[in-house]
Design a protein around this motif. Structure first.
Motif, PDB file in Angstrom:
ATOM      1  N   ALA A   1      39.887  29.840  51.857  1.00 35.01           N
ATOM      2  CA  ALA A   1      40.077  31.042  51.013  1.00 35.01           C
ATOM      3  C   ALA A   1      38.838  31.247  50.138  1.00 35.01           C
ATOM      4  O   ALA A   1      38.345  32.369  49.997  1.00 35.01           O
ATOM      5  CB  ALA A   1      41.325  30.880  50.155  1.00 35.01           C
TER       6      ALA A   1
ATOM      7  N   ARG B   1      35.995  32.678  52.180  1.00 32.13           N
ATOM      8  CA  ARG B   1      36.147  34.121  52.437  1.00 32.13           C
ATOM      9  C   ARG B   1      35.763  34.915  51.178  1.00 32.13           C
ATOM     10  O   ARG B   1      35.050  35.919  51.246  1.00 32.13           O
ATOM     11  CB  ARG B   1      37.596  34.423  52.823  1.00 32.13           C
ATOM     12  CG  ARG B   1      37.758  35.869  53.154  1.00 32.13           C
ATOM     13  CD  ARG B   1      38.988  36.267  53.901  1.00 32.13           C
ATOM     14  NE  ARG B   1      39.952  35.245  54.213  1.00 32.13           N
ATOM     15  CZ  ARG B   1      41.261  35.494  54.311  1.00 32.13           C
ATOM     16  NH1 ARG B   1      41.705  36.700  54.108  1.00 32.13           N
ATOM     17  NH2 ARG B   1      42.099  34.548  54.622  1.00 32.13           N
TER      18      ARG B   1
ATOM     19  N   ASN C   1      47.748  29.242  41.013  1.00 33.09           N
ATOM     20  CA  ASN C   1      47.819  28.498  42.282  1.00 33.09           C
ATOM     21  C   ASN C   1      46.736  27.409  42.298  1.00 33.09           C
ATOM     22  O   ASN C   1      46.036  27.192  41.300  1.00 33.09           O
ATOM     23  CB  ASN C   1      47.729  29.451  43.477  1.00 33.09           C
ATOM     24  CG  ASN C   1      46.374  30.119  43.598  1.00 33.09           C
ATOM     25  OD1 ASN C   1      45.392  29.698  43.001  1.00 33.09           O
ATOM     26  ND2 ASN C   1      46.315  31.170  44.379  1.00 33.09           N
TER      27      ASN C   1
ATOM     28  N   ASN D   1      52.641  28.631  40.788  1.00 31.40           N
ATOM     29  CA  ASN D   1      53.336  29.343  41.855  1.00 31.40           C
ATOM     30  C   ASN D   1      52.490  29.195  43.120  1.00 31.40           C
ATOM     31  O   ASN D   1      51.427  29.775  43.215  1.00 31.40           O
ATOM     32  CB  ASN D   1      53.452  30.808  41.399  1.00 31.40           C
ATOM     33  CG  ASN D   1      54.034  31.699  42.438  1.00 31.40           C
ATOM     34  OD1 ASN D   1      54.881  31.297  43.216  1.00 31.40           O
ATOM     35  ND2 ASN D   1      53.557  32.933  42.472  1.00 31.40           N
TER      36      ASN D   1
ATOM     37  N   GLU E   1      46.450  36.007  45.450  1.00 31.50           N
ATOM     38  CA  GLU E   1      47.825  35.891  45.975  1.00 31.50           C
ATOM     39  C   GLU E   1      47.870  36.202  47.468  1.00 31.50           C
ATOM     40  O   GLU E   1      47.015  36.916  47.997  1.00 31.50           O
ATOM     41  CB  GLU E   1      48.729  36.857  45.184  1.00 31.50           C
ATOM     42  CG  GLU E   1      50.190  36.830  45.528  1.00 31.50           C
ATOM     43  CD  GLU E   1      50.828  35.446  45.417  1.00 31.50           C
ATOM     44  OE1 GLU E   1      50.525  34.575  46.258  1.00 31.50           O
ATOM     45  OE2 GLU E   1      51.645  35.248  44.504  1.00 31.50           O
TER      46      GLU E   1
ATOM     47  N   ASP F   1      41.102  39.813  43.666  1.00 35.53           N
ATOM     48  CA  ASP F   1      40.834  39.530  45.080  1.00 35.53           C
ATOM     49  C   ASP F   1      39.507  40.171  45.446  1.00 35.53           C
ATOM     50  O   ASP F   1      39.338  41.389  45.322  1.00 35.53           O
ATOM     51  CB  ASP F   1      41.970  40.100  45.947  1.00 35.53           C
ATOM     52  CG  ASP F   1      41.955  39.513  47.359  1.00 35.53           C
ATOM     53  OD1 ASP F   1      40.849  39.278  47.897  1.00 35.53           O
ATOM     54  OD2 ASP F   1      43.038  39.298  47.905  1.00 35.53           O
TER      55      ASP F   1
ATOM     56  N   ASN G   1      38.358  40.651  48.249  1.00 36.75           N
ATOM     57  CA  ASN G   1      38.442  41.455  49.478  1.00 36.75           C
ATOM     58  C   ASN G   1      39.251  42.732  49.223  1.00 36.75           C
ATOM     59  O   ASN G   1      40.480  42.687  49.162  1.00 36.75           O
ATOM     60  CB  ASN G   1      39.102  40.614  50.576  1.00 36.75           C
ATOM     61  CG  ASN G   1      39.297  41.412  51.850  1.00 36.75           C
ATOM     62  OD1 ASN G   1      38.846  42.550  51.957  1.00 36.75           O
ATOM     63  ND2 ASN G   1      39.961  40.814  52.824  1.00 36.75           N
TER      64      ASN G   1
ATOM     65  N   ASP H   1      36.680  41.234  41.998  1.00 37.06           N
ATOM     66  CA  ASP H   1      35.655  40.471  41.285  1.00 37.06           C
ATOM     67  C   ASP H   1      35.936  39.000  41.533  1.00 37.06           C
ATOM     68  O   ASP H   1      37.053  38.633  41.918  1.00 37.06           O
ATOM     69  CB  ASP H   1      35.762  40.767  39.773  1.00 37.06           C
ATOM     70  CG  ASP H   1      34.489  40.431  39.007  1.00 37.06           C
ATOM     71  OD1 ASP H   1      33.509  39.967  39.630  1.00 37.06           O
ATOM     72  OD2 ASP H   1      34.478  40.647  37.771  1.00 37.06           O
TER      73      ASP H   1
ATOM     74  N   LEU I   1      37.064  35.460  40.566  1.00 42.55           N
ATOM     75  CA  LEU I   1      37.989  35.013  39.521  1.00 42.55           C
ATOM     76  C   LEU I   1      37.238  34.404  38.341  1.00 42.55           C
ATOM     77  O   LEU I   1      37.635  34.604  37.187  1.00 42.55           O
ATOM     78  CB  LEU I   1      38.981  33.996  40.119  1.00 42.55           C
ATOM     79  CG  LEU I   1      39.982  33.397  39.145  1.00 42.55           C
ATOM     80  CD1 LEU I   1      40.849  34.465  38.497  1.00 42.55           C
ATOM     81  CD2 LEU I   1      40.858  32.361  39.836  1.00 42.55           C
TER      82      LEU I   1
HETATM   83  O1  PTJ Z   1      47.461  26.912  46.134  1.00 41.03           O
HETATM   84  P1  PTJ Z   1      48.269  27.723  47.085  1.00 41.03           P
HETATM   85  O2  PTJ Z   1      49.107  26.865  47.977  1.00 41.03           O
HETATM   86  O3  PTJ Z   1      49.120  28.743  46.398  1.00 41.03           O
HETATM   87  O4  PTJ Z   1      47.265  28.519  48.056  1.00 41.03           O
HETATM   88  C1  PTJ Z   1      46.290  29.394  47.512  1.00 41.03           C
HETATM   89  C2  PTJ Z   1      45.546  30.180  48.614  1.00 41.03           C
HETATM   90  C3  PTJ Z   1      44.435  30.968  47.942  1.00 41.03           C
HETATM   91  C4  PTJ Z   1      44.946  29.175  49.594  1.00 41.03           C
HETATM   92  C5  PTJ Z   1      46.552  31.093  49.339  1.00 41.03           C
HETATM   93  O5  PTJ Z   1      47.164  31.966  48.456  1.00 41.03           O
HETATM   94  C6  PTJ Z   1      45.896  31.840  50.459  1.00 41.03           C
HETATM   95  O6  PTJ Z   1      45.889  31.430  51.612  1.00 41.03           O
HETATM   96  O7  PTJ Z   1      45.325  32.978  50.106  1.00 41.03           O
HETATM   97  P2  PTJ Z   1      44.522  33.939  51.133  1.00 41.03           P
HETATM   98  O8  PTJ Z   1      45.516  34.680  51.962  1.00 41.03           O
HETATM   99  O9  PTJ Z   1      43.433  33.176  51.789  1.00 41.03           O
HETATM  100  O10 PTJ Z   1      43.885  34.973  50.153  1.00 41.03           O
HETATM  101  C7  PTJ Z   1      42.972  34.614  49.197  1.00 41.03           C
HETATM  102  C8  PTJ Z   1      42.160  35.868  48.835  1.00 41.03           C
HETATM  103  O11 PTJ Z   1      41.441  35.566  47.677  1.00 41.03           O
HETATM  104  C9  PTJ Z   1      41.155  36.265  49.918  1.00 41.03           C
HETATM  105  O12 PTJ Z   1      41.206  37.673  50.123  1.00 41.03           O
HETATM  106  C10 PTJ Z   1      39.798  35.876  49.326  1.00 41.03           C
HETATM  107  O13 PTJ Z   1      38.789  36.807  49.672  1.00 41.03           O
HETATM  108  C11 PTJ Z   1      40.072  35.932  47.843  1.00 41.03           C
HETATM  109  N1  PTJ Z   1      39.307  34.959  47.066  1.00 41.03           N
HETATM  110  C12 PTJ Z   1      38.992  33.690  47.401  1.00 41.03           C
HETATM  111  N2  PTJ Z   1      38.309  33.095  46.420  1.00 41.03           N
HETATM  112  C13 PTJ Z   1      38.182  34.012  45.428  1.00 41.03           C
HETATM  113  C14 PTJ Z   1      38.828  35.199  45.838  1.00 41.03           C
HETATM  114  N3  PTJ Z   1      38.882  36.289  45.055  1.00 41.03           N
HETATM  115  C15 PTJ Z   1      38.316  36.210  43.831  1.00 41.03           C
HETATM  116  N4  PTJ Z   1      37.692  35.100  43.377  1.00 41.03           N
HETATM  117  C16 PTJ Z   1      37.608  33.984  44.131  1.00 41.03           C
HETATM  118  N5  PTJ Z   1      36.987  32.901  43.660  1.00 41.03           N
END
Ligand code: PTJ
Length: 288
Positions: free
Chosen positions: A36, A39, A77, A102, A160, A179, A181, A196, A198
Motif C-alpha cells: 500500500a 502504491r 490502521n 480499525n 481506508e 488517499d 490515489n 496528499d 498522510l
Molecule cells: O492495517 P490494516 O490491516 O488496516 O491495512 C491497511 C492497508 C493500508 C494495508 C489496507 O487498508 C489496504 O490494503 O489499503 P489499500 O486498498 O492498499 O489502499 C491504500 C490506499 O492508500 C492506496 O490507494 C494508496 O495509494 C494510498 N496510500 C498509501 N500510502 C499512503 C497513501 N495515501 C496517502 N499517504 C500515504 N502515505
C-alpha cells in the motif's frame, strides 16, 4: 532502521519507508501495508511530492468537520500507526476526537499493539479492542466499536479500503479520507478526499487547528458548504497531468511556458474585451 543521511535527496520518502518496515517488524503494520505504501509513493511522485492547493483546501474542510462534529472519530490502521502515531494523538487532542484502531487485516494482537503505541504517545483512551461486527460487510472487516466509529457523525479514515469506506459513507456520517490515489474507490466514495501524503496531510491539519478553532460555527459551515469533492479529485488529476507534462518537457529540453505576469493577464483581458465588442458590432452590421 537503515541510517539515511539527512541530505539524501529522497530523505522524507526513504524515512517513511523505514517507518513502515519498522511497523511490520514491531507487529503494528500488516505486510500488505508495504505494498500500500509503495502504491502511495508512486502517486506521490506524480503529484511532485507536495501538497497541492486543492488538497490543502480539503484538509481545511476536514478540520472544519472535525471541529463541528458532535462525535468525531479518527480511525487508525497499521500504516497510519507506523507513519504518524504522535500526530494522530495530537490531532485527536486538538479537535476533541476519539481514536479508534480499525484494521482491514484484523488480528487482536495487532489491535492491542497499536492501542499501546498510541498510548505511548500520550493518548489516554483508544478504542478498538471491543469492536463488534456492526458494518454492512462480511466477517472481520465489519468490526467497529459501538461507541466509536459506529456512532460517530464525522469519521476520519486515512488510507481506508474501498468497501469499508463505502459502507461508512452509506451510514449517517460524513467520511473524510486521505488517499494519494484520486482514482481509488475510497477517494471516490468518501465525502472529503484529501489527495496528499498522510505525513504531510496530518501536519497541515494540526497546523490549521489554531486558526480554524477561532471561527464561529457558521463560518466553519461556510467552508463545508462550498466544498465539492468531485472538483477536488478532478483537480488532483489535472495537477498530475501538468506535472507529467513539465517533466516530459524537461526531458525533451523544451522550455515550459512561463506563467503570465499580472500585466500580461490585464493585456489579454483587454484584447478579449475588444474582440467581443468587435464581434458584437459585426453581428449588429449583419442584422442591418
Ligand atoms: O492495517 P490494516 O490491516 O488496516 O491495512 C491497511 C492497508 C493500508 C494495508 C489496507 O487498508 C489496504 O490494503 O489499503 P489499500 O486498498 O492498499 O489502499 C491504500 C490506499 O492508500 C492506496 O490507494 C494508496 O495509494 C494510498 N496510500 C498509501 N500510502 C499512503 C497513501 N495515501 C496517502 N499517504 C500515504 N502515505
Amino acid at each position: 532502521m537503515t541510517d539515511i543521511p539527512k541530505n539524501h535527496p529522497r530523505y522524507e520518502s526513504l524515512m517513511a519507508r523505514e517507518k513502515i518496515v519498522s511497523g511490520v517488524e514491531r507487529g503494528l503494520t500488516s505486510r500488505q501495508g508495504l505494498t500500500a505504501q509503495g502504491r502511495g509513493e508512486a502517486f506521490d511522485y506524480l503529484l511532485g511530492e507536495k501538497t497541492i492547493p486543492s488538497a490543502y483546501h480539503a484538509e481545511t474542510v476536514a478540520v472544519c468537520l472535525l471541529l463541528l462534529a458532535e462525535k468525531p472519530v479518527i480511525s487508525v490502521n497499521g500504516n497510519a500507526a507506523a507513519l504518524v502515531p504522535k500526530e494522530l494523538v495530537k490531532l485527536a487532542e486538538l479537535t476533541g476526537s476519539v481514536l479508534e484502531v480499525n484494521l482491514f487485516h484484523r488480528t487482536p494482537e495487532r489491535v492491542s499493539k497499536i492501542v499501546a503505541e498510541l498510548k505511548k504517545y500520550g493518548a489516554s483512551c483508544v478504542l478498538g479492542e471491543n469492536a463488534e461486527p456492526l458494518l454492512n460487510l462480511d466477517h472481520e472487516r465489519a468490526k467497529v466499536e459501538r461507541n466509536g466509529i459506529f456512532s460517530a457523525d464525522v469519521v476520519f479514515v486515512p488510507l481506508e479500503d474501498g468497501d469499508r469506506c463505502k459502507a461508512l459513507a452509506e451510514m449517517e456520517k460524513l467520511v473524510v479520507t486521505v488517499d494519494l490515489n484520486p482514482l481509488s474507490r475510497t477517494a471516490q466514495t468518501a465525502h472529503v478526499s484529501i489527495v496528499d501524503n498522510l505525513t504531510r496531510a496530518i501536519q497541515n491539519m494540526i497546523d490549521l487547528v489554531p486558526d480554524l478553532v477561532l471561527l464561529s460555527e457558521s463560518e466553519l459551515w461556510d467552508f463545508v458548504e462550498q466544498y465539492d469533492n468531485k472538483m477536488i479529485l478532478a483537480d488532483a488529476l489535472e495537477e498530475m497531468k501538468e506535472h507529467l507534462t513539465e517533466k516530459q518537457n524537461e526531458l525533451m529540453g523544451i522550455e515550459s511556458p512561463k506563467e503570465p505576469t499580472p500585466e500580461e493577464i490585464e493585456e489579454m483581458e483587454k484584447r478579449a474585451e475588444k474582440r467581443k465588442n468587435l464581434m458584437m458590432r459585426g453581428a449588429d452590421l449583419m442584422m442591418e
